[in-house]
Design a protein around this motif. Structure first.
Motif, PDB file in Angstrom:
ATOM      1  N   UNK A  47       0.819  -1.216   0.000  1.00 52.04           N
ATOM      2  CA  UNK A  47       0.000   0.000   0.000  1.00 52.04           C
ATOM      3  C   UNK A  47       0.860   1.277   0.000  1.00 52.04           C
ATOM      4  N   UNK A  48       2.172   1.142   0.110  1.00 46.26           N
ATOM      5  CA  UNK A  48       3.081   2.292   0.085  1.00 46.26           C
ATOM      6  C   UNK A  48       3.792   2.456  -1.253  1.00 46.26           C
ATOM      7  N   UNK A  49       3.577   1.555  -2.186  1.00 48.78           N
ATOM      8  CA  UNK A  49       4.318   1.594  -3.439  1.00 48.78           C
ATOM      9  C   UNK A  49       4.084   2.888  -4.215  1.00 48.78           C
ATOM     10  N   UNK A  50       2.881   3.432  -4.166  1.00 50.69           N
ATOM     11  CA  UNK A  50       2.630   4.701  -4.862  1.00 50.69           C
ATOM     12  C   UNK A  50       3.458   5.829  -4.243  1.00 50.69           C
ATOM     13  N   UNK A  51       3.553   5.828  -2.914  1.00 50.85           N
ATOM     14  CA  UNK A  51       4.366   6.836  -2.220  1.00 50.85           C
ATOM     15  C   UNK A  51       5.848   6.631  -2.528  1.00 50.85           C
TER      16      UNK A  51
ATOM     17  N   UNK B  25       8.406   9.448  -4.089  1.00 50.92           N
ATOM     18  CA  UNK B  25       9.725   9.781  -3.543  1.00 50.92           C
ATOM     19  C   UNK B  25      10.796   9.613  -4.618  1.00 50.92           C
ATOM     20  N   UNK B  26      10.709   8.529  -5.348  1.00 52.26           N
ATOM     21  CA  UNK B  26      11.656   8.253  -6.432  1.00 52.26           C
ATOM     22  C   UNK B  26      11.627   9.394  -7.440  1.00 52.26           C
ATOM     23  N   UNK B  27      10.434   9.779  -7.874  1.00 53.64           N
ATOM     24  CA  UNK B  27      10.318  10.851  -8.863  1.00 53.64           C
ATOM     25  C   UNK B  27      10.851  12.171  -8.310  1.00 53.64           C
ATOM     26  N   UNK B  28      10.437  12.560  -7.119  1.00 52.18           N
ATOM     27  CA  UNK B  28      10.881  13.851  -6.571  1.00 52.18           C
ATOM     28  C   UNK B  28      12.385  13.896  -6.379  1.00 52.18           C
ATOM     29  N   UNK B  29      12.967  12.801  -5.933  1.00 53.51           N
ATOM     30  CA  UNK B  29      14.416  12.764  -5.750  1.00 53.51           C
ATOM     31  C   UNK B  29      15.125  12.810  -7.100  1.00 53.51           C
TER      32      UNK B  29
ATOM     33  N   UNK C 234       6.009   9.064   8.092  1.00 49.98           N
ATOM     34  CA  UNK C 234       6.205   9.639   6.746  1.00 49.98           C
ATOM     35  C   UNK C 234       7.390   8.943   6.096  1.00 49.98           C
ATOM     36  N   UNK C 235       7.242   8.597   4.838  1.00 55.45           N
ATOM     37  CA  UNK C 235       8.338   7.954   4.134  1.00 55.45           C
ATOM     38  C   UNK C 235       9.352   9.014   3.702  1.00 55.45           C
TER      39      UNK C 235
END
Length: 153
Positions: free
Chosen positions: A14-18, A22-26, A65-66
C-alpha cells in the motif's frame, strides 16, 4: 521530520505509490528530468514490476512519513535504487540506507549511476565504491557508470 533517524523497514504494497513519488521527486531534484504525471505513472508501474521480479524494497520511515526508498536485488548483490526525498536530503538518511545495504550484502555490492548525476556517483566514490566501467543503458538511453564495493579482507 523527527530528530531521530528513520526506521528502515520493508515497504508495504500500500506504500508503493508513495515510494514512486519519492523516487520521482528525488530524481527530479537532480535536474535531469521534470516532474510529470507520465513520469510518476512510469515509476509507479516499475515499482510493482520490479518487486515482482525480485526487488527487496525498503523504506526509511520517519515517524509515519516515508523519507526514502531503497531497492536491492539480493541474489545479484545489486543496490538498484536509493532515493531520498528532497526534504530529507542532507540528513544522513542515504548513509543509513547504505549501512543497511552493507548488512544485507556484507561482502560485495554492485550499483550503477547515471553519468550526469555527478552528485550521486561522487557520493558513492566517497563511500568506498570503485568505478568499474561505463556503458549505455538502452532502456533509459543514458550512459551509466558502474561501481562495486567489496568488503576489505
Amino acid at each position: 521530520m523527527t530528530t531521530s533517524y528513520p526506521v528502515i523497514r520493508p515497504a508495504r504494497p500500500d506504500e508503493y505509490d508513495e515510494v514512486a513519488r519519492i523516487w520521482m521527486e528525488s530524481w527530479v531534484s537532480t535536474g535531469l528530468d521534470t516532474a510529470s504525471e507520465a513520469l510518476l505513472t512510469k515509476l509507479r508501474d516499475r515499482v510493482y514490476r520490479e518487486v515482482e521480479n525480485g526487488w527487496s524494497l525498503f523504506v526509511a520511515d520517519d515517524g509515519g512519513r516515508l523519507a526514502a526508498m531503497l531497492a536491492i536485488n539480493i541474489p545479484m548483490m545489486y543496490l538498484d535504487m536509493l532515493f531520498v526525498a528532497p526534504e530529507h536530503q542532507g540528513c544522513s538518511i542515504g548513509r543509513q540506507l547504505l549501512a543497511f545495504t552493507r548488512i544485507v550484502l556484507p561482502d560485495e555490492i554492485w550499483l550503477r549511476c547515471v553519468r550526469e548525476n555527478e552528485k550521486a556517483w561522487r557520493w558513492y566514490e566517497r563511500e568506498g565504491f570503485v568505478y568499474e566501467r561505463e556503458a549505455l543503458e538502452p532502456a533509459m538511453g543514458r550512459m551509466m557508470k558502474y561501481y562495486r564495493w567489496k568488503k576489505a579482507i
